[in-house]
Design a protein around this motif. Sequence first.
Motif, PDB file in Angstrom:
ATOM      1  N   GLN A   1       0.686  10.806   2.516  1.00  0.00           N
ATOM      2  CA  GLN A   1       0.373  10.473   3.912  1.00  0.00           C
ATOM      3  C   GLN A   1      -1.133  10.410   4.123  1.00  0.00           C
ATOM      4  OE1 GLN A   1       2.708  13.736   5.540  1.00  0.00           O
ATOM      5  NE2 GLN A   1       4.046  12.266   6.593  1.00  0.00           N
ATOM      6  N   THR A   2      -1.850  11.302   3.481  1.00  0.00           N
ATOM      7  CA  THR A   2      -3.306  11.317   3.586  1.00  0.00           C
ATOM      8  C   THR A   2      -3.916  10.076   2.943  1.00  0.00           C
ATOM      9  OG1 THR A   2      -3.298  13.724   3.495  1.00  0.00           O
ATOM     10  CG2 THR A   2      -5.362  12.644   2.966  1.00  0.00           C
ATOM     11  N   LEU A   3      -3.359   9.658   1.815  1.00  0.00           N
ATOM     12  CA  LEU A   3      -3.936   8.536   1.058  1.00  0.00           C
ATOM     13  C   LEU A   3      -3.702   7.168   1.698  1.00  0.00           C
ATOM     14  CD1 LEU A   3      -3.100   9.641  -2.590  1.00  0.00           C
ATOM     15  CD2 LEU A   3      -5.331   9.634  -1.460  1.00  0.00           C
ATOM     16  N   ILE A   4      -2.728   7.077   2.564  1.00  0.00           N
ATOM     17  CA  ILE A   4      -2.402   5.789   3.204  1.00  0.00           C
ATOM     18  C   ILE A   4      -3.637   5.151   3.827  1.00  0.00           C
ATOM     19  CG2 ILE A   4      -1.221   4.845   5.250  1.00  0.00           C
ATOM     20  CD1 ILE A   4       0.623   5.002   2.881  1.00  0.00           C
ATOM     21  N   HIS A   5      -4.509   5.964   4.413  1.00  0.00           N
ATOM     22  CA  HIS A   5      -5.690   5.434   5.104  1.00  0.00           C
ATOM     23  C   HIS A   5      -6.939   5.442   4.235  1.00  0.00           C
ATOM     24  CE1 HIS A   5      -3.261   5.127   8.659  1.00  0.00           C
ATOM     25  NE2 HIS A   5      -2.874   6.387   8.489  1.00  0.00           N
ATOM     26  N   ASP A   6      -6.771   5.726   2.936  1.00  0.00           N
ATOM     27  CA  ASP A   6      -7.844   5.666   1.949  1.00  0.00           C
ATOM     28  C   ASP A   6      -9.105   6.440   2.363  1.00  0.00           C
ATOM     29  OD1 ASP A   6      -8.695   4.885  -0.566  1.00  0.00           O
ATOM     30  OD2 ASP A   6      -9.691   3.087   0.191  1.00  0.00           O
ATOM     31  N   PRO A   7      -8.955   7.747   2.661  1.00  0.00           N
ATOM     32  CA  PRO A   7     -10.139   8.522   3.061  1.00  0.00           C
ATOM     33  C   PRO A   7     -11.044   8.809   1.869  1.00  0.00           C
ATOM     34  CG  PRO A   7      -8.283   9.973   2.760  1.00  0.00           C
ATOM     35  CD  PRO A   7      -7.757   8.581   2.561  1.00  0.00           C
ATOM     36  N   LYS A   8     -12.312   9.057   2.156  1.00  0.00           N
ATOM     37  CA  LYS A   8     -13.253   9.441   1.099  1.00  0.00           C
ATOM     38  C   LYS A   8     -13.145  10.937   0.815  1.00  0.00           C
ATOM     39  CE  LYS A   8     -16.562   5.812   1.996  1.00  0.00           C
ATOM     40  NZ  LYS A   8     -17.915   5.431   2.376  1.00  0.00           N
TER      41      LYS A   8
ATOM     42  N   GLY B   1      11.125   5.801  -6.057  1.00  0.00           N
ATOM     43  CA  GLY B   1      12.569   5.922  -6.162  1.00  0.00           C
ATOM     44  C   GLY B   1      13.147   6.893  -5.146  1.00  0.00           C
ATOM     45  N   ARG B   2      12.282   7.608  -4.433  1.00  0.00           N
ATOM     46  CA  ARG B   2      12.732   8.580  -3.429  1.00  0.00           C
ATOM     47  C   ARG B   2      12.394   8.125  -2.004  1.00  0.00           C
ATOM     48  NH1 ARG B   2      14.109  13.562  -5.880  1.00  0.00           N
ATOM     49  NH2 ARG B   2      15.234  13.732  -3.923  1.00  0.00           N
ATOM     50  N   GLU B   3      11.987   6.856  -1.856  1.00  0.00           N
ATOM     51  CA  GLU B   3      11.520   6.350  -0.567  1.00  0.00           C
ATOM     52  C   GLU B   3      12.558   6.479   0.545  1.00  0.00           C
ATOM     53  OE1 GLU B   3       9.557   3.883  -3.835  1.00  0.00           O
ATOM     54  OE2 GLU B   3      11.584   4.577  -3.403  1.00  0.00           O
ATOM     55  N   ASN B   4      13.827   6.327   0.223  1.00  0.00           N
ATOM     56  CA  ASN B   4      14.881   6.342   1.239  1.00  0.00           C
ATOM     57  C   ASN B   4      15.583   7.697   1.362  1.00  0.00           C
ATOM     58  OD1 ASN B   4      14.483   3.582   1.936  1.00  0.00           O
ATOM     59  ND2 ASN B   4      15.569   3.007   0.069  1.00  0.00           N
TER      60      ASN B   4
ATOM     61  N   LYS C   1       0.848  -1.198   0.000  1.00  0.00           N
ATOM     62  CA  LYS C   1       0.000   0.000   0.000  1.00  0.00           C
ATOM     63  C   LYS C   1       0.885   1.252   0.000  1.00  0.00           C
ATOM     64  CE  LYS C   1      -3.719   2.568   0.554  1.00  0.00           C
ATOM     65  NZ  LYS C   1      -4.685   2.771  -0.515  1.00  0.00           N
ATOM     66  N   ILE C   2       1.929   1.236   0.819  1.00  0.00           N
ATOM     67  CA  ILE C   2       2.855   2.371   0.875  1.00  0.00           C
ATOM     68  C   ILE C   2       3.505   2.583  -0.491  1.00  0.00           C
ATOM     69  CG2 ILE C   2       5.017   3.225   1.879  1.00  0.00           C
ATOM     70  CD1 ILE C   2       4.146   1.770   4.500  1.00  0.00           C
ATOM     71  N   ALA C   3       3.976   1.500  -1.102  1.00  0.00           N
ATOM     72  CA  ALA C   3       4.629   1.597  -2.417  1.00  0.00           C
ATOM     73  C   ALA C   3       3.660   2.124  -3.473  1.00  0.00           C
ATOM     74  CB  ALA C   3       5.175   0.232  -2.825  1.00  0.00           C
ATOM     75  N   GLU C   4       2.415   1.666  -3.411  1.00  0.00           N
ATOM     76  CA  GLU C   4       1.398   2.089  -4.379  1.00  0.00           C
ATOM     77  C   GLU C   4       1.097   3.582  -4.246  1.00  0.00           C
ATOM     78  OE1 GLU C   4      -2.718   3.212  -5.036  1.00  0.00           O
ATOM     79  OE2 GLU C   4      -2.476   1.953  -3.258  1.00  0.00           O
TER      80      GLU C   4
END
Length: 194
Positions: free
Chosen positions: A39-46, A18-21, A6-9
């Motif tokens: 950061q907002t999308l991680i929890h899949d808000p509506k 490519g900038r994760e680290n 999910k984080i990668a997506e």
Amino acid sequence: KVSKSKIAEVIEFVGLKGRENDKVNGFSHGMRQRLGIAQTLIHDPKLIILDEPTTGLDPQGILDIRNLILQLKHERNKTVLLSSHILSEIELIANRMVIISKGKTLVQGNVRELLDEKVLLVSFVVNDQNKAIDILQKEFPNAIQSTSNDQIFLHLSKDEIPACNKLLTDSGISVYSIESKRKLEDYFLKLINS
């Protein structure tokens, strides 16, 4: 707990693959804006609330954030509540708007419907600007707003545009293009000053 996939997506979706680290303090302002959206999308808000997301960005950064917001809206079916003083951006992004002045709602509704009323800002590109201005001042007094190079900007109703074009062409003026738009900035200023 959020999965690594999910984080990668989400990182890929916001254009930071490519900038994760990399350290965040090395990120540009635009990259930080995209990271905040990730950061907002991680929890899949509506619902996603963005406050002035393009402030301080260069033209490419503004385009990137605008496209990201449109992707959230169209591809991810997210509702995005966007607060902005950059009204040209709202015109390009929003389908509904609320104009608030001094804490009071002045108007709300569909952006296209609100901007498709009465007086439009119409641009005519012509071959002889001076002659065109003389002709237009006689038939459409007070309509001319400004000029630039071979362009004349007029405030006209939708129904007046064909008559204005015919007047110019019948007078031997070549009209190369006509663009009409009710600018959100004009609409906003008219509302708050009335």
